[in-house]
Design a protein around this motif. Structure first.
Motif, PDB file in Angstrom:
ATOM      1  N   GLY A  75       0.848  -1.234   0.017  1.00 54.83           N
ATOM      2  CA  GLY A  75      -0.268  -0.031  -0.147  1.00 54.83           C
ATOM      3  C   GLY A  75       0.732   1.241   0.025  1.00 54.83           C
ATOM      4  O   GLY A  75       2.066   1.241  -0.660  1.00 54.83           O
ATOM      5  N   CYS A  76       0.208   2.418   0.606  1.00 58.11           N
ATOM      6  CA  CYS A  76       0.701   3.543   0.560  1.00 58.11           C
ATOM      7  C   CYS A  76       1.887   4.086   1.526  1.00 58.11           C
ATOM      8  O   CYS A  76       2.300   3.156   2.420  1.00 58.11           O
ATOM      9  CB  CYS A  76      -0.297   4.596   0.894  1.00 58.11           C
ATOM     10  N   GLN A  77       2.462   5.218   1.500  1.00 55.08           N
ATOM     11  CA  GLN A  77       3.508   5.562   2.237  1.00 55.08           C
ATOM     12  C   GLN A  77       3.108   5.577   3.809  1.00 55.08           C
ATOM     13  O   GLN A  77       4.039   5.457   4.369  1.00 55.08           O
ATOM     14  CB  GLN A  77       4.089   6.833   1.940  1.00 55.08           C
ATOM     15  N   MET A  78       2.003   5.826   4.068  1.00 56.40           N
ATOM     16  CA  MET A  78       1.671   5.866   5.442  1.00 56.40           C
ATOM     17  C   MET A  78       1.923   4.500   6.076  1.00 56.40           C
ATOM     18  O   MET A  78       2.266   4.183   7.172  1.00 56.40           O
ATOM     19  CB  MET A  78       0.137   6.308   5.492  1.00 56.40           C
ATOM     20  N   ASN A  79       1.700   3.488   4.973  1.00 55.55           N
ATOM     21  CA  ASN A  79       1.563   1.991   5.798  1.00 55.55           C
ATOM     22  C   ASN A  79       3.247   1.792   5.890  1.00 55.55           C
ATOM     23  O   ASN A  79       3.552   1.083   6.979  1.00 55.55           O
ATOM     24  CB  ASN A  79       1.227   0.935   4.630  1.00 55.55           C
ATOM     25  N   VAL A  80       4.279   2.454   5.271  1.00 56.70           N
ATOM     26  CA  VAL A  80       5.525   2.426   5.310  1.00 56.70           C
ATOM     27  C   VAL A  80       5.867   2.821   6.716  1.00 56.70           C
ATOM     28  O   VAL A  80       6.763   2.309   7.585  1.00 56.70           O
ATOM     29  CB  VAL A  80       6.195   3.014   4.049  1.00 56.70           C
ATOM     30  N   TYR A  81       5.535   4.181   6.999  1.00 57.27           N
ATOM     31  CA  TYR A  81       5.519   4.934   8.257  1.00 57.27           C
ATOM     32  C   TYR A  81       5.119   3.910   9.516  1.00 57.27           C
ATOM     33  O   TYR A  81       5.698   3.657  10.339  1.00 57.27           O
ATOM     34  CB  TYR A  81       4.923   6.217   8.239  1.00 57.27           C
ATOM     35  N   ASP A  82       3.850   3.401   9.330  1.00 56.11           N
ATOM     36  CA  ASP A  82       3.237   2.634  10.346  1.00 56.11           C
ATOM     37  C   ASP A  82       4.132   1.382  10.454  1.00 56.11           C
ATOM     38  O   ASP A  82       4.034   1.056  11.893  1.00 56.11           O
ATOM     39  CB  ASP A  82       1.727   2.197   9.782  1.00 56.11           C
ATOM     40  N   SER A  83       4.633   0.619   9.539  1.00 55.60           N
ATOM     41  CA  SER A  83       5.539  -0.718   9.986  1.00 55.60           C
ATOM     42  C   SER A  83       6.700  -0.093  10.481  1.00 55.60           C
ATOM     43  O   SER A  83       7.058  -0.814  11.422  1.00 55.60           O
ATOM     44  CB  SER A  83       5.651  -1.161   8.484  1.00 55.60           C
ATOM     45  N   GLU A  84       7.362   1.069  10.310  1.00 57.05           N
ATOM     46  CA  GLU A  84       8.386   1.465  11.151  1.00 57.05           C
ATOM     47  C   GLU A  84       7.890   1.474  12.670  1.00 57.05           C
ATOM     48  O   GLU A  84       8.731   1.039  13.636  1.00 57.05           O
ATOM     49  CB  GLU A  84       9.028   2.919  10.897  1.00 57.05           C
ATOM     50  N   ARG A  85       6.824   2.246  12.939  1.00 57.89           N
ATOM     51  CA  ARG A  85       6.269   2.582  14.270  1.00 57.89           C
ATOM     52  C   ARG A  85       5.844   1.360  14.822  1.00 57.89           C
ATOM     53  O   ARG A  85       6.114   1.062  15.959  1.00 57.89           O
ATOM     54  CB  ARG A  85       5.053   3.549  14.168  1.00 57.89           C
ATOM     55  N   MET A  86       5.358   0.280  14.124  1.00 54.19           N
ATOM     56  CA  MET A  86       5.005  -1.112  14.503  1.00 54.19           C
ATOM     57  C   MET A  86       6.087  -1.843  15.155  1.00 54.19           C
ATOM     58  O   MET A  86       6.503  -2.444  16.058  1.00 54.19           O
ATOM     59  CB  MET A  86       4.311  -1.724  13.908  1.00 54.19           C
ATOM     60  N   SER A  87       7.227  -1.660  14.373  1.00 56.11           N
ATOM     61  CA  SER A  87       8.399  -2.139  14.562  1.00 56.11           C
ATOM     62  C   SER A  87       8.972  -1.905  16.039  1.00 56.11           C
ATOM     63  O   SER A  87       9.565  -2.544  16.847  1.00 56.11           O
ATOM     64  CB  SER A  87       9.501  -2.167  13.437  1.00 56.11           C
TER      65      SER A  87
END
Ligand code: SAH
Ligand code: SF4
Ligand code: F3S
Length: 439
Positions: free
Chosen positions: A13-25
């Motif tokens: 998906g979108c870049q927000m998901n990229v950001y969210d993945s970092e935060r989840m990690s």
């Protein structure tokens, strides 16, 4: 010392998901997880999913299918589904896929530590709430690791616009902006860790209206404040809606030298009939006028857009209007999609355009867009650009970075490092990138 558990995250998906993945990690690093690039040695696999089109959503189930064998071999392996499919179909995922231990929506992932503990204890965990509390505030403890020269920073999330084709208002919830002070703190932290370019993210980032030191700030005000941070060299933002492009933000393109001359401004279609049915709340002409104003403010602005072909009841004539709009605006890059009916959205109930018609239109649209892209890219040859270098290229001694217009630029030179910002003369235009020499 206990050995750390390994976390594998796959992001769609979108870049927000990229950001969210970092935060989840980061959230799970507090529970003793370290990242891994391979699902095979993971103790937890997390799919951060996208629901925007049917194909995107189907990927989740086929990806889960691949992990069946792994889960049978390693009963302790935990499998989680996050993101927009989790939000839209969480219960169904739980029903269809007994192997899934954990489902978490985009607005509740700050609760991952508790959900992980629940899954570890053998219970299945599902959280697709839209909680009152601010998830960003619960995600403060970032490890102070250094990072690459570019980063995403979410400043706004959710959407109240309800375009007739789109799932985002349902999967991400209502529009919310983070307070300016929090954004500035996060930006300073990123810069201390080596970041030189920040892309502000939001589903409608230019609708940003976060609490500032003197009332609510719009996106332009936030950009000026970010531009005052020493060491931050470049600011971008995405994705914008035409109706939220206010005068201050247009002026910022003229006045703020750290704001890069590149703008992603989706229009979706060029026919007023279709725009109306899409509930976009603007016309083709108002969009074209807006682009003119932006280019007056910043004559070298490169623009990109999103297009949907085959929206319900789109005729050949409507489609021609889209081609004409593209010819008028001239896009440096673009994303284009066949309309995909999404459950629960109004357009899914309307008479559909046949699939072969959609394919044919998409092909013609993409031919025009790639021709424009090519022309604008070729026109860069001989020009001087600034390049922020990000990583080594494939050839020895080569580095790759991005121009202010977001072109990938290759340069072969001694002593270049990621994070270097240098003037480059473009000497060649290849299929997907430019190459140049240091000035
Ligand atoms: N907030 C952004 C876009 C979010 S979704 C905006 O308002 O422009 C990213 C892109 O996916 C959209 O711009 C649109 O072009 C495309 N898209 C969204 N829903 C779609 C659907 N049902 N079928 C095909 N494309 C879709
Ligand atoms: Fe979707 Fe429209 Fe909102 Fe963009 S503005 S996220 S396309 S509903
Ligand atoms: Fe997809 Fe959700 Fe982003 S649906 S495009 S991951 S907001």
């Amino acid at each position: 010392m206990t050995t750390p558990k390994k976390l594998y995250i796959k992001t769609y998906g979108c870049q927000m998901n990229v950001y969210d993945s970092e935060r989840m990690s980061e959230a799970l690093s507090g529970e003793g997880y370290v990242p891994t690039d391979s699902p095979d040695d993971a103790d937890m696999i997390l799919l951060n999913t996208c629901h925007i089109r049917e194909k995107a959503a189907e990927k989740v189930y086929s990806e889960l299918g691949r992990y069946k064998g792994l889960k049978a071999e390693k009963p302790d392996l935990k499998i989680g589904v996050a993101g927009c499919v989790a939000q839209a179909e969480g219960e169904e995922i739980m029903r269809r896929q007994p192997m899934v231990d954990l489902v978490v929506g985009p607005q509740s992932y700050h609760r991952l530590p508790e959900l992980e503990a629940k899954a570890r204890s053998g219970e299945r965990a599902l959280d697709t709430d839209f909680p009152e509390e601010d998830k960003f505030e619960h995600l403060k403890s970032r490890p102070k690791a250094s990072r690459g020269p570019t980063a995403f920073l979410t400043v706004q999330e959710g959407c109240d616009k309800f375009c007739a084709f789109c799932v985002v208002p349902y999967t991400r919830g209502a529009e919310v902006s983070r307070p300016a002070s929090r954004v500035l703190d996060e930006a300073r932290d990123l810069v201390e860790r080596g970041v030189r370019e920040i892309t502000l993210l939001g589903q409608n980032v230019n609708a940003y209206h976060g609490a500032g030191t003197d009332g609510d700030w719009g996106l332009a005000r936030l950009i000026y404040a970010l531009a005052d941070i020493d060491g931050l060299e470049r600011i971008r933002f995405t994705t914008s809606h035409p109706n939220d492009m206010d005068d201050d933000l247009i002026e910022a393109h003229a006045n703020c030298s750290k704001l890069m001359p590149y703008l992603h401004l989706p229009v979706q279609a060029g026919s007023d009939k279709i725009l109306k049915r899409m509930n976009r709340q603007h016309t083709a002409e108002s969009y074209i006028k807006l682009m003119e104003r932006l280019r007056e403010a910043r004559p070298d602005l490169h623009v990109s857009g999103d297009f949907i072909v085959g929206f319900p009841e789109e005729t050949e004539e409507d489609f021609q209007d889209t081609l004409n709009l593209i010819k008028t605006v001239k896009y440096g890059s673009a994303f284009s999609f066949k309309y995909s009916p999404r459950p629960g959205t109004p357009a899914a109930e309307r008479p559909q355009v046949p699939e072969d018609e959609k394919n044919d239109r998409l092909q013609r649209l993409q031919a025009l867009l790639s021709q424009q892209q090519r022309e604008l890219q070729d026109a860069m040859v001989g020009r001087e650009v600034s390049v922020l270098f990000e990583k080594p290229g494939r050839q020895a001694g080569q580095m790759v970075g991005k121009s202010e217009y977001l072109h990938a630029v290759h340069v072969t030179a001694d002593g270049l490092n990621p994070g270097d910002l240098r003037k480059v003369r473009i000497i060649n235009s290849g299929p997907n990138s430019l190459s140049g020499v240091l000035i």
